[in-house]
Design an enzyme around this catalytic site. Sequence first.
Site, PDB file in Angstrom:
ATOM      1  N   ARG A  75       0.923  -1.228  -0.009  1.00  0.00           N
ATOM      2  CA  ARG A  75      -0.074  -0.075   0.093  1.00  0.00           C
ATOM      3  C   ARG A  75       0.752   1.173  -0.049  1.00  0.00           C
ATOM      4  O   ARG A  75       2.155   1.172   0.599  1.00  0.00           O
ATOM      5  CB  ARG A  75      -0.756   0.025   1.368  1.00  0.00           C
ATOM      6  N   ASP A 106      -9.989  -1.792  -6.675  1.00  0.00           N
ATOM      7  CA  ASP A 106     -10.431  -0.523  -7.065  1.00  0.00           C
ATOM      8  C   ASP A 106      -9.657   0.637  -6.624  1.00  0.00           C
ATOM      9  O   ASP A 106      -9.516   1.844  -7.248  1.00  0.00           O
ATOM     10  CB  ASP A 106     -11.952  -0.223  -6.595  1.00  0.00           C
ATOM     11  N   ASP A 131     -12.066 -10.555  -3.389  1.00  0.00           N
ATOM     12  CA  ASP A 131     -13.129 -10.115  -2.824  1.00  0.00           C
ATOM     13  C   ASP A 131     -14.094 -10.226  -3.953  1.00  0.00           C
ATOM     14  O   ASP A 131     -15.536 -10.178  -3.789  1.00  0.00           O
ATOM     15  CB  ASP A 131     -13.111  -8.881  -2.357  1.00  0.00           C
ATOM     16  N   ARG A 175     -14.392  -7.703   2.862  1.00  0.00           N
ATOM     17  CA  ARG A 175     -14.622  -6.333   4.173  1.00  0.00           C
ATOM     18  C   ARG A 175     -15.913  -5.870   3.754  1.00  0.00           C
ATOM     19  O   ARG A 175     -16.783  -5.525   4.570  1.00  0.00           O
ATOM     20  CB  ARG A 175     -13.386  -5.404   4.081  1.00  0.00           C
TER      21      ARG A 175
END
Length: 324
Positions: A75, A106, A131, A175
């Site tokens: 990240r 995304d 996900d 999530r």
Amino acid sequence: MSMIKKIGVLTSGGDAPGMNAAIRAVVRAALRHNLEVVGIRKGYKGLIDGEFVPLASRNVSNIIQRGGTILGTARSPEFRTPEGRQKAYGNLVGASINAVIVIGGDGTFNGAGLFSSEFDIPFVGIPGTIDNDLYGTDYTIGYDTALNTVVEAVDRIRDTASAHDRMFFIEVMGRGAGFIALHSGIATGAEAILIPEVDGQEDSLHDYLKSQGNKSSNIILVAEGNSVGGAEQIAKQIQEKYPEYDVRANVLGHMQRGGSPSAFDRFLASRLGVAAVDALMDNQRSIMVGFVNHDIVHVPFNKTINASKNLNKILLDVADILAH
Ligand code: ATP
């Protein structure tokens, strides 16, 4: 004629099984177009730090079956700043890289869209996240493998749950998205499934617990972001309220990300990798390549970032019918 001579490829956000198969496909498809390929290590962090490695065909041998990502991922808060992106641009220009293919979710496409609106370097995205929560593609790379990993783990827990007449709350990743929980729940015959997309599931969980009679085991799948809570918290509450049950919690955690990609994920990654290079050669930019009805589609970054992918809630009824 495309002006692109040299492309960069990076993986970003959470790792997903099949990312290596996608890197391999990008490299080999690019070579077919006589492009040079540079691997950018650790996502946008490596773009800012100039961590570039040349990738030839043999550098991507023997990786189609490996989980994780050979390029690493990270990240990068710095990429969210104009200064960070300016540095990244300087490094791309310095290395004569004319276009970049990003593999991620995304957030990754958000960064890519922003960057190519600021600088004249085309970006194309490949959906890679376990996900499956990206609008514009039926499947994301890694989802099928994660689903199969969850199914195998739940089957094992079911064995011990049946042996001891136990109720297990099993927490799976996702999530803000219940795809893994819902689909693995149906595939394992879960008695109940809690997902973020549906409110008021606490009441239906209690209805189920009050009504269920002679089951020798109960498996309740809990997606991370659901509104009732995490598996451990729910298990504690349920144990207090229903002392007649023998309740346990199990958080599957990061094991869901690892492992060799399934045949489907390798196939998907291979097709999307080739499609991403084709899209660049066709002068496309700021799009994600997706897979809809078993065909390649192009979806603008703006659309996949801003629209949400609908989960088929009818599947909750299917799960409910089959659990009784
Ligand atoms: P996953 O779905 O697995 O979490 P992701 O691609 O959504 O994957 P993020 O951590 O959200 O993962 O994003 C990856 C990186 O993209 C961030 O670390 C950051 O560098 C960059 N990024 C995300 N959002 C933005 C933004 N709005 N502006 C600039 N860069 C961004």
